[in-house]
Enzyme design. Sequence first.
Site, PDB file in Angstrom:
ATOM      1  N   HIS A  82      -2.023  -2.590  23.893  1.00 60.66           N
ATOM      2  CA  HIS A  82      -1.329  -1.409  24.412  1.00 60.66           C
ATOM      3  C   HIS A  82      -1.964  -0.944  25.724  1.00 60.66           C
ATOM      4  O   HIS A  82      -3.177  -1.070  25.941  1.00 60.66           O
ATOM      5  CB  HIS A  82      -1.296  -0.274  23.385  1.00 60.66           C
ATOM      6  CG  HIS A  82      -2.628   0.228  22.932  1.00 60.66           C
ATOM      7  ND1 HIS A  82      -3.349   1.178  23.627  1.00 60.66           N
ATOM      8  CD2 HIS A  82      -3.371  -0.072  21.835  1.00 60.66           C
ATOM      9  CE1 HIS A  82      -4.468   1.444  22.975  1.00 60.66           C
ATOM     10  NE2 HIS A  82      -4.517   0.699  21.895  1.00 60.66           N
ATOM     11  N   ASP A  84      -1.696   2.268  26.951  1.00 55.33           N
ATOM     12  CA  ASP A  84      -2.027   3.695  27.011  1.00 55.33           C
ATOM     13  C   ASP A  84      -3.406   3.990  26.434  1.00 55.33           C
ATOM     14  O   ASP A  84      -3.991   3.188  25.694  1.00 55.33           O
ATOM     15  CB  ASP A  84      -0.967   4.537  26.297  1.00 55.33           C
ATOM     16  CG  ASP A  84      -0.817   4.198  24.821  1.00 55.33           C
ATOM     17  OD1 ASP A  84      -0.913   3.001  24.466  1.00 55.33           O
ATOM     18  OD2 ASP A  84      -0.594   5.121  24.014  1.00 55.33           O
ATOM     19  N   ASP A 118     -10.860   0.865  24.080  1.00 57.94           N
ATOM     20  CA  ASP A 118      -9.544   0.966  23.443  1.00 57.94           C
ATOM     21  C   ASP A 118      -8.461   1.204  24.493  1.00 57.94           C
ATOM     22  O   ASP A 118      -8.071   2.323  24.732  1.00 57.94           O
ATOM     23  CB  ASP A 118      -9.575   2.103  22.426  1.00 57.94           C
ATOM     24  CG  ASP A 118      -8.346   2.163  21.552  1.00 57.94           C
ATOM     25  OD1 ASP A 118      -7.578   1.186  21.520  1.00 57.94           O
ATOM     26  OD2 ASP A 118      -8.154   3.191  20.897  1.00 57.94           O
ATOM     27  N   GLU A 148       1.027   3.728  22.086  1.00 59.21           N
ATOM     28  CA  GLU A 148       0.381   3.381  20.822  1.00 59.21           C
ATOM     29  C   GLU A 148      -0.446   4.531  20.277  1.00 59.21           C
ATOM     30  O   GLU A 148      -0.606   4.669  19.060  1.00 59.21           O
ATOM     31  CB  GLU A 148      -0.513   2.152  21.020  1.00 59.21           C
ATOM     32  CG  GLU A 148      -1.034   1.528  19.725  1.00 59.21           C
ATOM     33  CD  GLU A 148      -2.337   2.142  19.215  1.00 59.21           C
ATOM     34  OE1 GLU A 148      -2.705   1.887  18.054  1.00 59.21           O
ATOM     35  OE2 GLU A 148      -2.999   2.887  19.973  1.00 59.21           O
ATOM     36  N   GLU A 149      -0.971   5.371  21.175  1.00 61.55           N
ATOM     37  CA  GLU A 149      -1.920   6.407  20.779  1.00 61.55           C
ATOM     38  C   GLU A 149      -1.252   7.716  20.350  1.00 61.55           C
ATOM     39  O   GLU A 149      -1.918   8.739  20.230  1.00 61.55           O
ATOM     40  CB  GLU A 149      -2.893   6.691  21.938  1.00 61.55           C
ATOM     41  CG  GLU A 149      -3.728   5.501  22.367  1.00 61.55           C
ATOM     42  CD  GLU A 149      -4.824   5.147  21.376  1.00 61.55           C
ATOM     43  OE1 GLU A 149      -4.840   5.736  20.267  1.00 61.55           O
ATOM     44  OE2 GLU A 149      -5.654   4.289  21.694  1.00 61.55           O
ATOM     45  N   GLU A 177      -7.252  -5.330  19.811  1.00 58.65           N
ATOM     46  CA  GLU A 177      -7.971  -4.093  19.551  1.00 58.65           C
ATOM     47  C   GLU A 177      -9.463  -4.412  19.429  1.00 58.65           C
ATOM     48  O   GLU A 177      -9.853  -5.531  19.082  1.00 58.65           O
ATOM     49  CB  GLU A 177      -7.477  -3.448  18.257  1.00 58.65           C
ATOM     50  CG  GLU A 177      -6.078  -2.866  18.332  1.00 58.65           C
ATOM     51  CD  GLU A 177      -6.069  -1.449  18.913  1.00 58.65           C
ATOM     52  OE1 GLU A 177      -7.135  -0.974  19.383  1.00 58.65           O
ATOM     53  OE2 GLU A 177      -5.003  -0.819  18.887  1.00 58.65           O
ATOM     54  N   HIS A 351     -12.059   6.383  21.857  1.00 58.11           N
ATOM     55  CA  HIS A 351     -11.695   7.806  21.945  1.00 58.11           C
ATOM     56  C   HIS A 351     -12.899   8.721  22.174  1.00 58.11           C
ATOM     57  O   HIS A 351     -12.738   9.937  22.178  1.00 58.11           O
ATOM     58  CB  HIS A 351     -10.930   8.277  20.697  1.00 58.11           C
ATOM     59  CG  HIS A 351      -9.700   7.488  20.402  1.00 58.11           C
ATOM     60  ND1 HIS A 351      -8.857   7.812  19.358  1.00 58.11           N
ATOM     61  CD2 HIS A 351      -9.153   6.401  20.981  1.00 58.11           C
ATOM     62  CE1 HIS A 351      -7.854   6.939  19.321  1.00 58.11           C
ATOM     63  NE2 HIS A 351      -8.023   6.071  20.310  1.00 58.11           N
TER      64      HIS A 351
END
Length: 376
Positions: A82, A84, A118, A148-149, A177, A351
Amino acid sequence: MTIAHSGTQSPTPSPLDLAADPAELTAALIDVESVSGNEGPLADAVEAALREHSHLEVHRDGDAVVARTQIGLPERVVLAGHLDTVPLPSADGARGTVPSSWTEHDDARVLYGRGATDMKGGVAVQLALAAELTRPNRDVTYVFYDHEEVDSAKSGLGRLYRNCPELLEADFAVLLEPTDGTVEGGCNGTLRFTIEPTGLAAHSGRAWRGENAIHKLADVLEVLAGYEPAAIEVEGLVYREGLNAIRISGGVAGNVIPDAARVEINYRFAPDKTLEEAQQHCRDLFPGHDLRFVDLSPAARPGLDRPAAAAFVAAVGQEPKPKYGWTDVARFSEHGVPAVNFGPGDALLAHTDDEHVTADAVRACHRALKSWLSAE
């Protein structure tokens, strides 16, 4: 590279150099802010870079980009990631902001920035492979998707399956991932449900005139406290399940018998079960109660019995592990494509304001996938 901060529209970024060191390409990707909902500039840059390579057939759907080889080989695999990221840190000076920054730590070159783990390191590996593998030993579909987030209903991968599922047909998939360079097969499924008994309100000084809804949760809590999570082997990997109360509420005042109560429960289940079987298991545990399911995400089988998967595990050279959390491998599995997680970086850093990845981790991921997909 032009930088934009969260909440603004990014100017057109500089072209991506897919021939660059994958670690340096990771830094270039970080320098294009792509918080969920603002993936457009990065998707534009990815699409433009991929269209420079004549061996790839490139498609765009919203802010998702799909590039495919069309050699006509008997096996096709997907590499997916992903674009984002979660929002940038709010604190000034946090290392997770854009632009990216390099530092040396314990003789390792370390890259800091939002998305380093990520998962822009994984996306950089995808892009590098897409450019250099003109004649892979399997046809390859490279998927770069948005949203995705955030809420799964907005998922760019889900949208691709709705709008153009034929582009995602494959025998096996790898989601890049972060896994610290270890293959994590499939994933546990997850569901949430509530049990909400009702009672009759009354003054607590005359409690016999009421009916306590909270007390009606006593048997539910007893089941939860005594539940022994199963360890279930699927295709050689042992998945650990879990059943836990995650929220509970009830009562309105210190002198009122509550007429309503609510407990919310999360069940993490192994990929030996379908969603329907997992739901029925929960119903069987709590007879006499109505279960209201509020979130449902299927598990994913790892597919390690597939030839492509066996060759992949051999190329990585490590024993695969189960994935206890939920990832988008489940979307592939739901459509008949077994999938694993494999990417650079420590998932525990995702994150965080200290998000980072080492150059060596990105390069090692690139080498393993290139070894797996190279014709020679």
